[in-house]
Design an enzyme around this catalytic site. Structure first.
Site, PDB file in Angstrom:
ATOM      1  N   ASP A  46       0.847  -1.192   0.000  1.00  0.00           N
ATOM      2  CA  ASP A  46       0.000   0.000   0.000  1.00  0.00           C
ATOM      3  C   ASP A  46       0.883   1.243   0.000  1.00  0.00           C
ATOM      4  OD1 ASP A  46       0.655  -0.559   2.843  1.00  0.00           O
ATOM      5  OD2 ASP A  46      -0.578   1.203   3.229  1.00  0.00           O
ATOM      6  N   GLU A  52      -0.155  -0.490   5.799  1.00  0.00           N
ATOM      7  CA  GLU A  52       0.858   0.093   6.693  1.00  0.00           C
ATOM      8  C   GLU A  52       0.744   1.605   6.751  1.00  0.00           C
ATOM      9  OE1 GLU A  52       4.567   1.884   8.040  1.00  0.00           O
ATOM     10  OE2 GLU A  52       3.704   2.050   6.021  1.00  0.00           O
ATOM     11  N   GLU A  53       0.509   2.237   5.620  1.00  0.00           N
ATOM     12  CA  GLU A  53       0.485   3.691   5.578  1.00  0.00           C
ATOM     13  C   GLU A  53      -0.713   4.286   6.327  1.00  0.00           C
ATOM     14  OE1 GLU A  53       2.966   5.180   4.766  1.00  0.00           O
ATOM     15  OE2 GLU A  53       3.977   4.320   3.030  1.00  0.00           O
ATOM     16  N   HIS A  84       6.471   9.878   0.649  1.00  0.00           N
ATOM     17  CA  HIS A  84       5.258  10.557   1.122  1.00  0.00           C
ATOM     18  C   HIS A  84       5.061  11.918   0.455  1.00  0.00           C
ATOM     19  CE1 HIS A  84       4.695   8.180   5.164  1.00  0.00           C
ATOM     20  NE2 HIS A  84       5.171   7.411   4.190  1.00  0.00           N
TER      21      HIS A  84
END
Length: 454
Positions: free
Chosen positions: A92, A156-157, A423
């Site tokens: 993800d 996870e994000e 990010h």
């Protein structure tokens, strides 16, 4: 790079690695259906599962975790009595954010200036490819000397804890002698680095209400309680005059002992604008690795486009609090909630919701696995010694694994060095780092198997 069969094999596989990363990056696999269709995550999960099956993995499964995401699992049996190593990554990704800021399409792997650009290229789809490269190189040079388990997470994000809770419910699934988390990064390109500490995190939403509805600012402004102004007061209370994080009762004065981060290097890596100062006190390493850090990651209120001269009756913000090793995320969350309630002005109605949490992590860098990795890094990075650094980000699963398997050695490596800009728009991966770290991971598995035979 010193010539050796494993390194030569990895180098020969790099065109295939680029093609596979292109396919994997093409999935807009954000684990939030408000941002991207669930089918994108499902497509990425199936891609990983198919890749594992093609490499001979057994028991390949898409695990339905409690947060609604799917993690991909598989086992590659090794020699009898060989140790077991768990390899971790996640498929993800963060949202693309401002697409206009990307110099190339975010979900189309694009080569530019020697780097491969695309969302997830470094964090952490590149980690999936890194694991595949290492295993393929070993298979081409005598075989994989350990039993390998692979787990590739799907949320996870989001920090929503799906895989952590699944692991707690099925503790036998991820048992291993050592774990390699492929979701960290070198301190800088070309400097082999293991991550010794991770800050934990808590993610909360703060809602403020002051009026039954919006009011005309000319008729009522000056006396009517403004919800956005109240929220701004709350958020401002979380920072001291120098910009340091200030939460009542939460210590914020720890110091980082070890590898330092020169301020000029940090300013360059973070792309700080000329003349803009850095908030906080202490060294840069203190601030990003050893102390709590609060960030307002989103605000809901009147947008500027189409704004009218009215007083907001409600406003909302999402806050991320990073929690350093030595502090407890649950206790930090309680202190954050209490601080916000104490500093809410005018008796405004405030609602608090926790939307994510993970504990900090500290590795035992004196363990035999680290010696095996240091030797492997010397081969992959000739002339360089492995360094240990902190990482300000969070990988919630790490602390869960450390709790479930206290005797298991956990190492963190990966592709998220500063130039990767994870990010952010224009995330990228260095193919040279992908190649070298794949070589290092392959040699680590050889070294670790040998160490267990002694």
């Amino acid at each position: 790079m010193t010539s050796n069969p494993i390194a030569e094999t990895v180098r020969s596989l790099m065109p295939r690695a680029k093609a596979e990363l292109t396919e994997l990056v093409a999935f807009e696999s954000v684990a939030d259906e408000a941002v991207a269709p669930r089918s994108e995550c499902e497509g990425a999960a199936n891609w990983v599962a198919d890749a594992l099956r093609a490499e001979g993995f057994q028991d390949v499964a898409l695990l339905d975790t409690p947060d609604g995401s799917q993690s991909v699992y598989g086992v590659l049996p090794g020699p009898v009595d060989a140790p077991t190593v768990l390899l971790y990554a996640h498929y993800d990704v963060q949202p693309k954010l401002d697409e206009s800021a990307w110099l190339s399409p975010p979900f189309e792997l694009t080569e530019r200036n020697g780097r491969w650009y695309g969302r997830g290229s470094a964090d952490c789809k590149g980690g999936v490819v890194m694991h595949l490269l290492a295993l393929r190189a070993l298979k081409a040079n005598g075989g994989v000397p350990v039993t390998v388990k692979v787990i590739v997470e799907g949320s996870e994000e989001q920090g929503s804890g799906g895989l952590e809770r699944y692991a707690e419910q099925h503790p036998e699934l991820l048992t291993s002698d050592a774990i390699v988390i492929g979701d960290a990064g070198n301190f800088r390109v070309g400097l082999p680095t293991v991550t010794a500490t991770l800050r934990g995190m808590t993610m909360i939403r703060v809602g403020v209400e002051t009026l039954e509805g919006n009011l005309h600012s000319g008729q009522f402004g000056g006396a009517a309680p403004d919800a956005l102004a109240a929220l701004i007061r709350i958020l401002d209370s979380l920072r001291g005059p120098d910009g340091s994080t200030v939460i009542d009762g939460l210590p914020a004065d720890s110091a980082w002992e070890g590898l330092q981060y020169p301020e000029e290097d940090f300013r360059r890596d973070a792309k700080v604008l000329p003349g803009v100062g850095l908030p906080g006190s202490g060294t840069v390493a203190d601030r990003i690795w050893a102390r709590p850090a609060v960030t307002v990651v989103g605000i809901d209120c009147h947008p500027v486009a189409g704004a009218t001269p009215s007083i907001p009756s409600s406003a909302r913000a999402q806050i991320s609090l990073r929690v350093p090793p030595g502090q407890d995320s649950v206790e930090a969350t309680k202190l954050l909630f209490a601080h916000i309630e104490k500093h809410t002005p005018w008796g405004a109605r405030v609602t608090l919701e926790q939307v994510g949490q993970g504990q900090p992590f500290q590795a035992d860098t004196s363990s035999p696995a680290y010696a095996s990795m240091a030797e492997a890094m010397r081969i992959a990075y000739p002339g360089e010694e492995m360094q240990a650094a902190g990482m300000g980000g969070s990988i919630p699963l790490c602390n869960t694994l450390a709790t479930l398997y206290p005797d298991t050695e956990i190492l963190l490596i990966g592709l998220s060095e500063p130039e990767a800009q994870i990010h952010a728009p224009n995330e990228s991966v260095s193919p040279e780092e992908l190649e070298r770290l794949s070589v290092a991971e392959a040699h680590f598995l050889v070294n670790y198997a040998r160490s267990k035979q002694v």
